[in-house]
Design an enzyme around this catalytic site. Structure first.
Site, PDB file in Angstrom:
ATOM      1  N   CYS A   1      -1.470   9.287   3.447  1.00  0.00           N
ATOM      2  CA  CYS A   1      -1.545   8.881   2.045  1.00  0.00           C
ATOM      3  C   CYS A   1      -2.865   9.322   1.441  1.00  0.00           C
ATOM      4  O   CYS A   1      -2.990   9.499   0.246  1.00  0.00           O
ATOM      5  CB  CYS A   1      -1.398   7.371   1.945  1.00  0.00           C
ATOM      6  SG  CYS A   1      -2.628   6.503   2.917  1.00  0.00           S
TER       7      CYS A   1
ATOM      8  N   GLU B   1       0.866  -1.183   0.000  1.00  0.00           N
ATOM      9  CA  GLU B   1       0.000   0.000   0.000  1.00  0.00           C
ATOM     10  C   GLU B   1       0.896   1.224   0.000  1.00  0.00           C
ATOM     11  O   GLU B   1       1.710   1.401   0.909  1.00  0.00           O
ATOM     12  CB  GLU B   1      -0.944  -0.043   1.207  1.00  0.00           C
ATOM     13  CG  GLU B   1      -1.971  -1.149   1.090  1.00  0.00           C
ATOM     14  CD  GLU B   1      -2.642  -1.208  -0.278  1.00  0.00           C
ATOM     15  OE1 GLU B   1      -3.123  -0.162  -0.757  1.00  0.00           O
ATOM     16  OE2 GLU B   1      -2.678  -2.289  -0.886  1.00  0.00           O
TER      17      GLU B   1
HETATM   18  N1  LIG Z   1      -1.595   3.434   1.017  1.00  0.00           N
HETATM   19  C1  LIG Z   1      -1.575   3.383   2.326  1.00  0.00           C
HETATM   20  O1  LIG Z   1      -2.376   2.730   2.967  1.00  0.00           O
HETATM   21  C2  LIG Z   1      -0.540   4.175   3.060  1.00  0.00           C
HETATM   22  C3  LIG Z   1      -0.684   4.364   4.430  1.00  0.00           C
HETATM   23  C4  LIG Z   1       0.287   5.114   5.109  1.00  0.00           C
HETATM   24  C5  LIG Z   1       1.359   5.647   4.438  1.00  0.00           C
HETATM   25  N2  LIG Z   1       1.460   5.444   3.101  1.00  0.00           N
HETATM   26  C6  LIG Z   1       2.576   6.031   2.358  1.00  0.00           C
HETATM   27  O2  LIG Z   1       3.775   5.870   3.093  1.00  0.00           O
HETATM   28  C7  LIG Z   1       4.688   6.911   2.811  1.00  0.00           C
HETATM   29  C8  LIG Z   1       5.195   7.504   4.098  1.00  0.00           C
HETATM   30  O3  LIG Z   1       5.785   6.522   4.882  1.00  0.00           O
HETATM   31  P1  LIG Z   1       7.353   6.330   4.974  1.00  0.00           P
HETATM   32  O4  LIG Z   1       8.029   7.638   4.843  1.00  0.00           O
HETATM   33  O5  LIG Z   1       7.590   5.520   6.192  1.00  0.00           O
HETATM   34  O6  LIG Z   1       7.633   5.458   3.668  1.00  0.00           O
HETATM   35  P2  LIG Z   1       8.994   4.712   3.279  1.00  0.00           P
HETATM   36  O7  LIG Z   1       8.742   4.048   1.990  1.00  0.00           O
HETATM   37  O8  LIG Z   1      10.146   5.612   3.387  1.00  0.00           O
HETATM   38  O9  LIG Z   1       9.160   3.622   4.428  1.00  0.00           O
HETATM   39  C9  LIG Z   1       8.156   2.693   4.727  1.00  0.00           C
HETATM   40  C10 LIG Z   1       8.768   1.569   5.519  1.00  0.00           C
HETATM   41  O10 LIG Z   1       9.657   0.862   4.671  1.00  0.00           O
HETATM   42  C11 LIG Z   1      10.900   0.698   5.313  1.00  0.00           C
HETATM   43  N3  LIG Z   1      11.883   0.520   4.258  1.00  0.00           N
HETATM   44  C12 LIG Z   1      12.498   1.460   3.513  1.00  0.00           C
HETATM   45  N4  LIG Z   1      13.305   0.882   2.602  1.00  0.00           N
HETATM   46  C13 LIG Z   1      13.191  -0.458   2.756  1.00  0.00           C
HETATM   47  C14 LIG Z   1      13.758  -1.595   2.133  1.00  0.00           C
HETATM   48  N5  LIG Z   1      14.618  -1.504   1.120  1.00  0.00           N
HETATM   49  N6  LIG Z   1      13.404  -2.813   2.578  1.00  0.00           N
HETATM   50  C15 LIG Z   1      12.550  -2.965   3.591  1.00  0.00           C
HETATM   51  N7  LIG Z   1      11.989  -1.922   4.247  1.00  0.00           N
HETATM   52  C16 LIG Z   1      12.284  -0.683   3.825  1.00  0.00           C
HETATM   53  C17 LIG Z   1      11.022   1.906   6.199  1.00  0.00           C
HETATM   54  O11 LIG Z   1      11.931   1.675   7.236  1.00  0.00           O
HETATM   55  C18 LIG Z   1       9.598   2.034   6.704  1.00  0.00           C
HETATM   56  O12 LIG Z   1       9.387   1.189   7.788  1.00  0.00           O
HETATM   57  C19 LIG Z   1       3.910   7.899   1.979  1.00  0.00           C
HETATM   58  O13 LIG Z   1       4.238   7.710   0.633  1.00  0.00           O
HETATM   59  C20 LIG Z   1       2.460   7.513   2.230  1.00  0.00           C
HETATM   60  O14 LIG Z   1       1.588   7.887   1.216  1.00  0.00           O
HETATM   61  C21 LIG Z   1       0.551   4.719   2.401  1.00  0.00           C
HETATM   62  N1  LIG Z   2      -6.393   5.189   6.329  1.00  0.00           N
HETATM   63  C1  LIG Z   2      -6.025   6.573   6.513  1.00  0.00           C
HETATM   64  C2  LIG Z   2      -4.827   6.958   5.732  1.00  0.00           C
HETATM   65  C3  LIG Z   2      -3.618   6.094   5.879  1.00  0.00           C
HETATM   66  C4  LIG Z   2      -2.485   6.687   5.122  1.00  0.00           C
HETATM   67  O1  LIG Z   2      -1.718   7.469   5.541  1.00  0.00           O
HETATM   68  C5  LIG Z   2      -7.167   7.466   6.083  1.00  0.00           C
HETATM   69  O2  LIG Z   2      -8.165   6.978   5.571  1.00  0.00           O
HETATM   70  O3  LIG Z   2      -7.049   8.674   6.255  1.00  0.00           O
END
Ligand SMILES: NC(=O)c1ccc[n+]([C@@H]2O[C@H](COP(=O)([O-])OP(=O)(O)OC[C@H]3O[C@@H](n4cnc5c(N)ncnc54)[C@H](O)[C@@H]3O)[C@@H](O)[C@H]2O)c1
Ligand SMILES: N[C@@H](CCC=O)C(=O)O
Length: 515
Positions: A320, A286
């Site tokens: 996100c 995600e």
């Molecule tokens: N779609 C969703 O449900 C959702 C929900 C929350 C956040 N997000 C997204 O997450 C991002 C923000 O979170 P972030 O800054 O922690 O993202 P990120 O991609 O920098 O890191 C996410 C996780 O991945 C780990 N990670 C990084 N590189 C890795 C690798 N090579 N192997 C394994 N693990 C690794 C990090 O330590 C962290 O725990 C934003 O893009 C946001 O939109 C999406």
């Molecule tokens: N599930 C959360 C978003 C998670 C991502 O950052 C929302 O619906 O706002």
């Protein structure tokens, strides 16, 4: 018999009693900051020399805690332990597995203010956002527990004469759970306990920004009596252990939530079959969003602007689901800009721990730099109407920023900023607004404010997002109510908090016996 699932109520902080409890929890948590936390592998607490230090983003000289940092040898140990534990955990009946989750939910409910206070300090979440995070974590526990009971029962198949036919869901094996920092309890809990209640064992590698709240989660699961080795807590630098975990032949699935780039990297790596690997790895990823709200000319503009502001600036836009593009049709453009700027100027920026703060800090120095860099890009791509400044002298504060007159193709209209920055785009009519909304790599959330029934129906058909919201904000999906996950490069659409979720971590076995 369990009562049907209901969402955990949110705390009403307008009540003096709740504000008193939150202040008390913050004070109590402050007494416990600065401690060190071990890795947890198969119940063994392992202290390493190397540490990850977690800081308060509202006050970046305050250390929240230090956690041990795993290397590859410890990652290997964690994987072997998870594989060994799987041999017994997979045999625990679904209903018994669910009870651990119900117990954990009860513990979290009792520790609600405290867990929220940890997030206020470690993630810079304002009170209401932190409280919603804890409530969502409780929801995941309650919802997935019930889901496993449902899926653990005999599944419907067509009867066939002379045979007994059954279909049952069995777990996959060992998984790696990689959550982001922005929902440091809710997403971490959901992405870990979903696979676990399905009968898998996991390595939990928390984000290095929020490893202490992850340690609290482990405390809760231990108190709930979850057997050792089912969830193995393994903080570490992604560069050291990330690819090692994803690429390991023992791993059956990766449950990732985070940025697009990391998700695509993990997906690529997981697609390669390591020597000795006997299955195709599954990846639930995600990822990010570039979410748009469309304000249609004939709607209630005040309501629409209020919804857009909440969606854009809640938790400093670090969701996100956050609205980062506001698309306004026709003659509504000018009045919307006036109302928007007026409302955004009223937002109170400040430390997350202060009651009344509506926009807290962003998570760290790298985010601050990235967001303020995008604001500079925005100055070239549009007109900054309010905000546009930041102050990182004490905490990482960025003023809520509105940039108007932005072209749909501009960088600030295409790339995820993940901060309190809103690009406003004008569209000549609703058709164009939908085309603009759909024209990014992403497809996570979207919103439409309109009184026009035809336009609302058109949005249902044509607005290509995993979570579409009509005449309401585009953040705050509720577990069970709005299963969450996006289209396109927003991810694999795993629909967290939905009825399809647990099957991502299970395989169906059909058994026929002829008598
Ligand atoms: N779609 C969703 O449900 C959702 C929900 C929350 C956040 N997000 C997204 O997450 C991002 C923000 O979170 P972030 O800054 O922690 O993202 P990120 O991609 O920098 O890191 C996410 C996780 O991945 C780990 N990670 C990084 N590189 C890795 C690798 N090579 N192997 C394994 N693990 C690794 C990090 O330590 C962290 O725990 C934003 O893009 C946001 O939109 C999406
Ligand atoms: N599930 C959360 C978003 C998670 C991502 O950052 C929302 O619906 O706002």
């Amino acid at each position: 018999m369990f009562i049907p699932f209901v969402n955990e109520p949110l705390t009403d902080f307008t009540r003096e009693e709740n504000r008193r409890r939150m202040n008390a929890a913050l004070a109590a948590v402050r007494e416990r900051t600065g401690r060190t936390y071990p890795l947890l592998i198969g119940g063994e607490e392992i202290h390493t020399g190397e540490k990850i230090v977690s800081y308060n983003p509202s006050q970046h000289d305050e250390v929240i805690g230090q956690v041990s940092r795993a290397d590859r040898a410890l990652a290997e140990k964690a994987l072997q332990t998870a594989a060994q534990t799987f041999t017994s955990w997979r045999l625990v009946p679904p209903e018994a597995r669910a009870r651990y989750l119900f117990k954990a939910a009860a513990i979290m409910r009792r520790r609600k203010f405290e867990l929220s206070a940890w997030m206020v300090l470690e993630a810079g979440k304002p009170w209401a956002e932190a409280d919603a995070d804890t409530a969502e974590a409780i929801d995941f526990l309650e919802f997935y527990g019930r889901e496993m009971i449902r899926l653990g029962a005999p599944q419907p198949v067509t009867a066939y004469p002379g045979e007994e036919n059954t279909l049952e869901y069995i777990p996959l094996g060992v998984g790696v759970v990689i959550p982001p920092w922005n929902f440091p309890l809710a997403i971490l809990t959901g992405t870990a306990v979903g696979p676990v209640v399905a009968g898998n064992t996991v390595i939990l590698k928390p984000s290095s920004n929020t490893p202490v709240i992850a340690a609290m989660f482990m405390e809760v699961m231990r108190e709930a009596g979850l057997p050792d080795g089912v969830i193995n807590y393994l903080p570490g630098n992604s560069a050291d252990i990330g690819d090692f975990l994803t690429g390991h032949p023992l791993v059956h699935f990766i449950n990732f939530t985070g940025s697009k780039d990391t998700g695509l990297h993990i997906n690529r790596l997981a697609a390669q079959t390591a020597p000795g690997q006997r299955w195709i790895k599954r990846v639930a990823a995600e990822m990010g969003g570039k979410d748009a709200i469309i304000i249609d000319a004939d709607c209630d503009l005040d309501e629409a602007v209020a919804g857009a502001v909440t969606s854009a600036y809640g938790f400093s836009g670090q969701k996100c689901s956050a609205c980062s593009r506001l698309i306004v049709t026709g003659e509504a453009y000018a009045p919307v800009l006036t109302k928007l700027v007026e409302r955004v100027k009223q937002l109170k920026v400040g430390p997350a721990e202060e009651w009344g703060t509506s926009v807290g800090p962003v998570i760290d120095a790298a985010s601050y730099k990235k967001i303020t860099g995008y604001i500079e890009t925005g100055r070239r791509e549009g007109e900054v109407l309010t905000g546009g400044t930041g102050d990182d002298s004490r905490g990482y504060f960025v003023q809520p920023t509105v940039i108007a007159g932005v072209s749909p193709a501009a960088r600030i209209a295409q790339e995820e900023i993940f901060g309190p920055v809103l690009a406003v785009i004008q569209a000549k009519d609703f058709d164009e607004a939908i085309a603009i909304a759909n024209n990014t790599d992403y497809g996570l959330t979207g919103g439409v404010y309109s009184r026009n029934r035809n336009h609302l129906e058109q949005a249902r058909r044509e607005f290509h997002v995993g979570n579409l919201y009509l005449n309401r904000k585009c953040t705050g999906a509720l577990v069970g109510v709005q299963p969450f996950g996006g289209f396109n490069l927003s991810g694999t659409n795993s629909k967290a908090g939905g009825r399809d979720y647990l099957k991502l971590f299970m395989q169906a076995k059909s058994i026929a016996e002829r008598f």
